[in-house]
Design an enzyme around this catalytic site. Structure first.
Site, PDB file in Angstrom:
ATOM      1  CE  LYS A 127      10.318 -54.041  69.801  1.00  0.00           C
ATOM      2  NZ  LYS A 127      11.322 -54.255  68.751  1.00  0.00           N
ATOM      3  CB  VAL A 168      16.921 -60.931  64.546  1.00  0.00           C
ATOM      4  CG1 VAL A 168      17.487 -62.070  63.728  1.00  0.00           C
ATOM      5  CG2 VAL A 168      17.859 -60.557  65.678  1.00  0.00           C
TER       6      VAL A 168
HETATM    7  N1  LIG Z   1      14.585 -61.800  67.682  1.00  0.00           N
HETATM    8  C1  LIG Z   1      14.892 -60.503  67.700  1.00  0.00           C
HETATM    9  O1  LIG Z   1      14.525 -59.730  66.796  1.00  0.00           O
HETATM   10  C2  LIG Z   1      15.734 -59.983  68.834  1.00  0.00           C
HETATM   11  C3  LIG Z   1      16.260 -58.685  68.737  1.00  0.00           C
HETATM   12  C4  LIG Z   1      17.040 -58.206  69.790  1.00  0.00           C
HETATM   13  C5  LIG Z   1      17.265 -59.008  70.900  1.00  0.00           C
HETATM   14  N2  LIG Z   1      16.728 -60.254  70.983  1.00  0.00           N
HETATM   15  C6  LIG Z   1      16.972 -61.051  72.200  1.00  0.00           C
HETATM   16  O2  LIG Z   1      17.647 -62.229  71.802  1.00  0.00           O
HETATM   17  C7  LIG Z   1      17.304 -63.294  72.692  1.00  0.00           C
HETATM   18  C8  LIG Z   1      16.957 -64.542  71.906  1.00  0.00           C
HETATM   19  O3  LIG Z   1      15.904 -64.253  71.020  1.00  0.00           O
HETATM   20  P1  LIG Z   1      15.362 -65.340  69.999  1.00  0.00           P
HETATM   21  O4  LIG Z   1      14.902 -64.573  68.802  1.00  0.00           O
HETATM   22  O5  LIG Z   1      16.323 -66.451  69.850  1.00  0.00           O
HETATM   23  O6  LIG Z   1      14.061 -65.841  70.808  1.00  0.00           O
HETATM   24  P2  LIG Z   1      13.176 -67.143  70.546  1.00  0.00           P
HETATM   25  O7  LIG Z   1      13.438 -67.701  69.208  1.00  0.00           O
HETATM   26  O8  LIG Z   1      11.786 -66.781  70.935  1.00  0.00           O
HETATM   27  O9  LIG Z   1      13.751 -68.169  71.626  1.00  0.00           O
HETATM   28  C9  LIG Z   1      13.551 -67.981  73.001  1.00  0.00           C
HETATM   29  C10 LIG Z   1      14.177 -69.150  73.723  1.00  0.00           C
HETATM   30  O10 LIG Z   1      14.028 -68.963  75.123  1.00  0.00           O
HETATM   31  C11 LIG Z   1      13.481 -70.139  75.700  1.00  0.00           C
HETATM   32  N3  LIG Z   1      12.762 -69.745  76.901  1.00  0.00           N
HETATM   33  C12 LIG Z   1      11.685 -68.926  77.000  1.00  0.00           C
HETATM   34  N4  LIG Z   1      11.314 -68.811  78.282  1.00  0.00           N
HETATM   35  C13 LIG Z   1      12.184 -69.570  79.011  1.00  0.00           C
HETATM   36  C14 LIG Z   1      12.322 -69.852  80.376  1.00  0.00           C
HETATM   37  N5  LIG Z   1      11.493 -69.332  81.281  1.00  0.00           N
HETATM   38  N6  LIG Z   1      13.328 -70.669  80.778  1.00  0.00           N
HETATM   39  C15 LIG Z   1      14.167 -71.216  79.876  1.00  0.00           C
HETATM   40  N7  LIG Z   1      14.088 -70.981  78.561  1.00  0.00           N
HETATM   41  C16 LIG Z   1      13.103 -70.162  78.140  1.00  0.00           C
HETATM   42  C17 LIG Z   1      12.624 -70.748  74.604  1.00  0.00           C
HETATM   43  O11 LIG Z   1      12.446 -72.158  74.738  1.00  0.00           O
HETATM   44  P3  LIG Z   1      11.250 -72.786  75.612  1.00  0.00           P
HETATM   45  O12 LIG Z   1      10.021 -72.039  75.219  1.00  0.00           O
HETATM   46  O13 LIG Z   1      11.259 -74.211  75.244  1.00  0.00           O
HETATM   47  O14 LIG Z   1      11.632 -72.585  77.029  1.00  0.00           O
HETATM   48  C18 LIG Z   1      13.551 -70.508  73.397  1.00  0.00           C
HETATM   49  O15 LIG Z   1      14.575 -71.467  73.390  1.00  0.00           O
HETATM   50  C19 LIG Z   1      16.197 -62.763  73.590  1.00  0.00           C
HETATM   51  O16 LIG Z   1      16.775 -62.441  74.842  1.00  0.00           O
HETATM   52  C20 LIG Z   1      15.712 -61.521  72.899  1.00  0.00           C
HETATM   53  O17 LIG Z   1      15.260 -60.566  73.834  1.00  0.00           O
HETATM   54  C21 LIG Z   1      15.978 -60.766  69.959  1.00  0.00           C
END
Ligand SMILES: NC(=O)c1ccc[n+]([C@@H]2O[C@H](COP(=O)([O-])OP(=O)(O)OC[C@H]3O[C@@H](n4cnc5c(N)ncnc54)[C@H](OP(=O)(O)O)[C@@H]3O)[C@@H](O)[C@H]2O)c1
Length: 332
Positions: A127, A168
Site C-alpha cells: 500500500k 499476509v
Molecule cells: N498484516 C499484513 O497483511 C501486512 C502486510 C504488509 C506489511 N505489513 C506490515 O507489517 C508490520 C507488522 O504487521 P502485523 O500484521 O504484525 O501488525 P499487528 O498484528 O497489528 O501488530 C502491530 C504491533 O504493533 C504494536 N504497536 C502499534 N502501535 C504501536 C506504538 N505506537 N508503539 C509501539 N508498538 C505499537 C502493537 O502492539 P500494541 O498495540 O500493544 O502497542 C502490535 O504489537 C506493520 O508495519 C505492517 O505495516 C503487514
C-alpha cells in the site's frame, strides 16, 4: 547470524513479531529478544507462550524516543514492525497514524543511531507503492525516512533497509478471517468488492523468512520486495466456499483493484534477483556503497525493463482456487 545477538522487535506482540520470535527461538540462540510494544495484556499473553531466558518485554510506544533509546542499549539488530495499519482507522484518525507510522519511524532511526545498532529493517507494505490512502502514504514516508537514514549515519555503523510485501494470509482484520467468520455463521453469499480485484499473497512465515534473509543481504538503502503469487478475490471465495454466491458490494474508499509493489515510475531504480526485487535509493550515499547489483551474499541482480511494474494484476504467478486452499492451509 542471530546467535548471541541482541534483537529488538517494535510491535513484537503483533502477528509478525510473534512469528519472528518463534522462528528466531527455533533456529538460533540469540542473547536477547526484546519485545517493544504498548499493551501490557498482549505482552502478558505472549510471555505465557514465549518465556525463554533470552526474552525481554518492554512496555513502550514508538512515539517515545527516550524510551526507545533506552530499550535499544546494547542491541545489534532492530526489526521495526509497529504500525497502525487499518486503512479506515487511519483515514478517520489521520494524526494518530502519522504520529505512529512517521514520527515513530523517525524515533526508531534516532534511537538506533544513538546506540550504534548494526542493522535495522523496517517493514513496509504494497500500500506504500503509489499510495491512495493515508496508511499507505505514511508507510511511504516511513520507507523514505529509513532509506535516507543511511546518509545520516555519519560515523555510526548503522545500516537501514526496508522490506515491502503484500497481504499476509490470515493476518488480523484481513479477508480470510472475515470470509471464514461469514462462512461459519452460515452466510449464503460472500461480499466481493469487485470481481476484478487481485491481491499479492504471502504467508506470515514466508514474510518472516524473507526478513531474516535480508539481514544477511542488506547493505543499507534497499527496498526488498519478494516475488510472490497473486490471487483473484473471486478465486479466494471459491476456494473457501466452493459454489457460494458472490454479492458485489463495490470497492471501498482507499482500496485499489490491484496492488503494486514496484511502481513503473521506479523501474529505472529496480533490480531483479532470482526470488526478489530491490528498489534502489533515489539518493546517493556519500559514505557507503551505492552498488546494489551485488548484495552481501554475493547474489547478483540486473535492471528491469524501463516501465516495468510489479503489480498483483500483471503478476505472471496466479494461484488457482485449489492452490489457494493448500496455500492457506500451509499458513495455519
Ligand atoms: N498484516 C499484513 O497483511 C501486512 C502486510 C504488509 C506489511 N505489513 C506490515 O507489517 C508490520 C507488522 O504487521 P502485523 O500484521 O504484525 O501488525 P499487528 O498484528 O497489528 O501488530 C502491530 C504491533 O504493533 C504494536 N504497536 C502499534 N502501535 C504501536 C506504538 N505506537 N508503539 C509501539 N508498538 C505499537 C502493537 O502492539 P500494541 O498495540 O500493544 O502497542 C502490535 O504489537 C506493520 O508495519 C505492517 O505495516 C503487514
Amino acid at each position: 547470524m542471530f546467535n548471541d545477538k541482541s534483537i529488538l522487535i517494535t510491535g513484537g506482540t503483533g502477528s509478525f513479531g510473534k512469528c519472528y520470535t518463534e522462528t528466531l527461538l527455533k533456529h538460533y540462540s540469540p542473547r536477547k529478544i526484546i519485545i517493544y510494544s504498548r499493551d501490557e495484556l498482549k505482552q502478558f499473553e505472549m510471555q505465557q507462550e514465549f518465556n525463554a531466558p533470552c526474552m525481554r518485554y518492554f512496555i513502550g510506544d514508538v512515539r517515545d524516543k527516550e524510551r526507545l533509546t533506552q530499550a535499544m542499549q546494547g542491541v545489534d539488530y532492530v526489526i521495526h514492525a509497529a504500525a497502525l495499519k487499518q486503512v479506515p482507522a487511519a483515514e478517520y484518525n489521520p494524526m494518530e497514524c502519522i504520529k505512529t507510522n512517521i514520527h515513530g519511524a523517525e524515533n526508531v532511526i534516532h534511537a538506533a543511531l544513538a546506540n550504534d545498532v548494526e542493522k535495522v529493517i523496517a517493514l513496509s507494505t504494497d500500500k506504500a507503492a503509489n499510495p491512495i490512502n493515508l496508511y499507505g502514504a505514511t508507510k511511504l514516508a516511513s520507507d523514505k525516512l529509513f532509506v535516507a537514514a543511511n546518509n545520516m549515519s555519519g560515523g555510526h555503523p548503522t545500516c537501514f533497509s526496508v522490506v515491502r510485501y503484500g497481504n499476509v494470509v490470515g493476518s488480523r482484520g484481513s479477508v480470510v478471517p472475515f470470509f471464514r467468520k461469514l462462512i461459519n455463521e452460515g452466510a449464503e453469499s460472500l461480499p466481493i468488492t469487485d470481481p476484478r480485484m487481485t491481491r499479492f499473497w504471502i504467508t506470515l512465515q514466508q514474510g518472516v523468512d524473507f526478513v531474516l534473509k535480508n539481514f544477511a543481504r542488506m547493505q543499507g538503502g534497499e527496498i526488498f520486495v519478494p516475488k510472490i503469487p497473486s490471487v483473484k478475490i473471486t478465486d479466494l471465495a471459491e476456494a473457501m466456499a466452493p459454489g457460494i454466491a458472490h454479492e458485489i458490494v463495490g470497492i471501498r474508499p482507499g482500496e485499489k483493484l490491484d496492488e503494486i509493489m514496484c511502481p513503473s515510475d521506479d523501474s529505472h531504480l529496480t533490480l531483479e534477483f532470482d526470488d526478489h526485487y530491490v528498489i534502489r535509493p533515489t539518493i546517493t550515499f556519500t559514505s557507503r556503497s551505492n552498488n546494489f547489483a551485488t548484495n552481501n551474499l554475493g547474489e547478483t541482480g540486473s535492471p528491469v525493463k524501463q516501465g516495468f511494474e510489479y503489480n498483483s494484476g500483471n503478476n505472471a504467478d496466479f494461484l488457482s482456487p485449489q492452490e489457494i486452499t493448500s496455500f492457506n492451509q500451509s499458513a495455519e
